[in-house]
Design a protein around this motif. Structure first.
Motif, PDB file in Angstrom:
ATOM      1  N   PHE A   1       0.809  -1.225   0.000  1.00 53.12           N
ATOM      2  CA  PHE A   1       0.000   0.000   0.000  1.00 53.12           C
ATOM      3  C   PHE A   1       0.840   1.272   0.000  1.00 53.12           C
ATOM      4  O   PHE A   1       0.315   2.360   0.233  1.00 53.12           O
ATOM      5  N   SER A   2       2.133   1.127  -0.262  1.00 50.64           N
ATOM      6  CA  SER A   2       3.018   2.279  -0.393  1.00 50.64           C
ATOM      7  C   SER A   2       3.466   2.392  -1.844  1.00 50.64           C
ATOM      8  O   SER A   2       3.695   1.381  -2.505  1.00 50.64           O
ATOM      9  N   PRO A   3       3.600   3.613  -2.355  1.00 51.11           N
ATOM     10  CA  PRO A   3       4.087   3.753  -3.735  1.00 51.11           C
ATOM     11  C   PRO A   3       5.517   3.258  -3.855  1.00 51.11           C
ATOM     12  O   PRO A   3       6.337   3.476  -2.964  1.00 51.11           O
ATOM     13  N   THR A   4       5.810   2.569  -4.957  1.00 52.27           N
ATOM     14  CA  THR A   4       7.159   2.095  -5.205  1.00 52.27           C
ATOM     15  C   THR A   4       8.036   3.245  -5.702  1.00 52.27           C
ATOM     16  O   THR A   4       7.531   4.314  -6.097  1.00 52.27           O
ATOM     17  N   GLU A   5       9.331   3.033  -5.691  1.00 52.39           N
ATOM     18  CA  GLU A   5      10.239   4.052  -6.224  1.00 52.39           C
ATOM     19  C   GLU A   5       9.956   4.310  -7.694  1.00 52.39           C
ATOM     20  O   GLU A   5      10.044   5.450  -8.168  1.00 52.39           O
ATOM     21  N   GLY A   6       9.599   3.254  -8.426  1.00 45.67           N
ATOM     22  CA  GLY A   6       9.256   3.430  -9.835  1.00 45.67           C
ATOM     23  C   GLY A   6       8.016   4.289 -10.024  1.00 45.67           C
ATOM     24  O   GLY A   6       7.971   5.143 -10.919  1.00 45.67           O
ATOM     25  N   GLU A   7       7.024   4.060  -9.187  1.00 44.51           N
ATOM     26  CA  GLU A   7       5.799   4.866  -9.271  1.00 44.51           C
ATOM     27  C   GLU A   7       6.081   6.326  -8.925  1.00 44.51           C
ATOM     28  O   GLU A   7       5.557   7.244  -9.572  1.00 44.51           O
ATOM     29  N   LEU A   8       6.881   6.547  -7.904  1.00 41.29           N
ATOM     30  CA  LEU A   8       7.205   7.923  -7.514  1.00 41.29           C
ATOM     31  C   LEU A   8       8.015   8.626  -8.599  1.00 41.29           C
ATOM     32  O   LEU A   8       7.808   9.814  -8.872  1.00 41.29           O
ATOM     33  N   ALA A   9       8.939   7.893  -9.219  1.00 38.12           N
ATOM     34  CA  ALA A   9       9.729   8.491 -10.295  1.00 38.12           C
ATOM     35  C   ALA A   9       8.830   8.873 -11.467  1.00 38.12           C
ATOM     36  O   ALA A   9       8.983   9.954 -12.063  1.00 38.12           O
TER      37      ALA A   9
ATOM     38  N   ALA B   1      -0.814  11.353 -10.322  1.00 41.75           N
ATOM     39  CA  ALA B   1       0.604  11.514 -10.013  1.00 41.75           C
ATOM     40  C   ALA B   1       0.799  12.361  -8.768  1.00 41.75           C
ATOM     41  O   ALA B   1       1.642  12.049  -7.906  1.00 41.75           O
ATOM     42  N   ARG B   2       0.037  13.427  -8.641  1.00 41.89           N
ATOM     43  CA  ARG B   2       0.146  14.281  -7.460  1.00 41.89           C
ATOM     44  C   ARG B   2      -0.243  13.526  -6.196  1.00 41.89           C
ATOM     45  O   ARG B   2       0.384  13.688  -5.139  1.00 41.89           O
ATOM     46  N   ARG B   3      -1.271  12.678  -6.294  1.00 39.93           N
ATOM     47  CA  ARG B   3      -1.683  11.895  -5.131  1.00 39.93           C
ATOM     48  C   ARG B   3      -0.603  10.890  -4.734  1.00 39.93           C
ATOM     49  O   ARG B   3      -0.380  10.644  -3.544  1.00 39.93           O
ATOM     50  N   LEU B   4       0.053  10.304  -5.716  1.00 39.51           N
ATOM     51  CA  LEU B   4       1.142   9.382  -5.406  1.00 39.51           C
ATOM     52  C   LEU B   4       2.258  10.088  -4.639  1.00 39.51           C
ATOM     53  O   LEU B   4       2.766   9.575  -3.639  1.00 39.51           O
ATOM     54  N   LEU B   5       2.615  11.276  -5.094  1.00 39.31           N
ATOM     55  CA  LEU B   5       3.680  12.020  -4.420  1.00 39.31           C
ATOM     56  C   LEU B   5       3.264  12.421  -3.014  1.00 39.31           C
ATOM     57  O   LEU B   5       4.071  12.360  -2.075  1.00 39.31           O
TER      58      LEU B   5
END
Length: 259
Positions: free
Chosen positions: A209-217, A247-251
């Motif tokens: 349930f946490s964004p991955t580094e790939g998703e954040l990038a 994307a903003r929600r992921l960050l």
């Protein structure tokens, strides 16, 4: 908003009350219901009420149709560590009325799924949670996908403006891969967290349930590319307003979990 993992601890095992924090669980759930035998209910209630202060968390009280429900609520009400109660087998909105603390309503039956929107509309209900094991028993199912039931809880939670729901447990305690797969499926459907039966399930659930580094990038590239507004192309994909907001929600989610 950050509550990904909800770890249950039997209410008659005060020696385990602090293990949720040690395991990294976002929420401790001190359980007075299924984890406690009838003969031990009063002892468990006393232990949980006494621990709330040193321990912070939710308490899963016994259901409204049991002889222990009212005394459970009285025992924990006003305790300094109480974040709220988890109410099992919530089937109708009137079941949460009169509970003066935040309620996570456990939806565990066909009736509960049918009335989910009415339950979520009650002002003291902060989240719905899916009791998948009891739901399977209620509807006589052997498959545990329950796409309709899960999706309904996600939709009504959003429509009523409460937090995204919490998914049901994975009963395979020693299978971390299964826990991870189940948690990732829940996240993909719109759940924000998952209930855990054992501390070893907490890590896989938090990761899922946490964004991955790939998703954040990816999210950073999208936000940077869309700085001037309008649709843009990122990684060969068209990015419009909905994907920019995703994307903003992921960050934002990533920054909360780093806090």
């Amino acid at each position: 908003m950050r509550a990904r993992s909800w770890l249950f601890t039997p209410g008659d095992r005060p020696d385990r009350f602090g293990k949720a924090a040690v395991a990294g669980a976002d929420v401790a759930v001190l359980d007075l219901e299924d984890a406690v035998a009838p003969a031990d209910k009063i002892r468990a209630r006393t232990a949980v009420a006494g621990a709330l202060g040193e321990v912070k968390g939710y308490v899963r009280v016994n259901g409204v149709d049991t002889p222990w429900h009212d005394e459970d609520l009285c025992a924990v009400a006003g305790r300094p560590g109480l974040l709220g109660v988890m109410l099992p087998k919530t089937e109708t909105p009137d079941m949460v009325d009169g509970i003066g603390v935040p309620v996570v309503a456990l939806v565990e039956s066909a009736a509960g799924v049918e009335n989910a929107a009415l339950i979520a509309a009650r002002p003291n209900v902060v989240r719905l949670a899916f009791g998948s094991v009891d739901f399977a028993l209620d509807v006589g199912a052997t498959d545990d996908d329950f796409l309709y039931a899960r999706s309904r809880l996600v939709v009504v939670s959003r429509a009523q403006g409460i937090g995204a729901p919490v998914d049901g447990v994975t009963t395979a305690l020693d299978d971390s891969d299964r826990t991870s797969r189940d948690a990732r499926r829940g996240r993909a459907l719109g759940f924000a967290g998952k209930m855990c039966l054992h501390p070893r399930q907490v890590g896989p659930v938090n990761d899922a349930f946490s964004p991955t580094e790939g998703e954040l990038a990816w999210a950073r590239r999208v936000v940077a590319a869309a700085a001037d507004g309008g649709a843009v192309r990122v990684d060969g994909q068209m990015i419009d307003k909905p994907r920019l907001e995703a994307a903003r929600r992921l960050l934002k989610s990533g920054s909360r979990q780093d806090a």
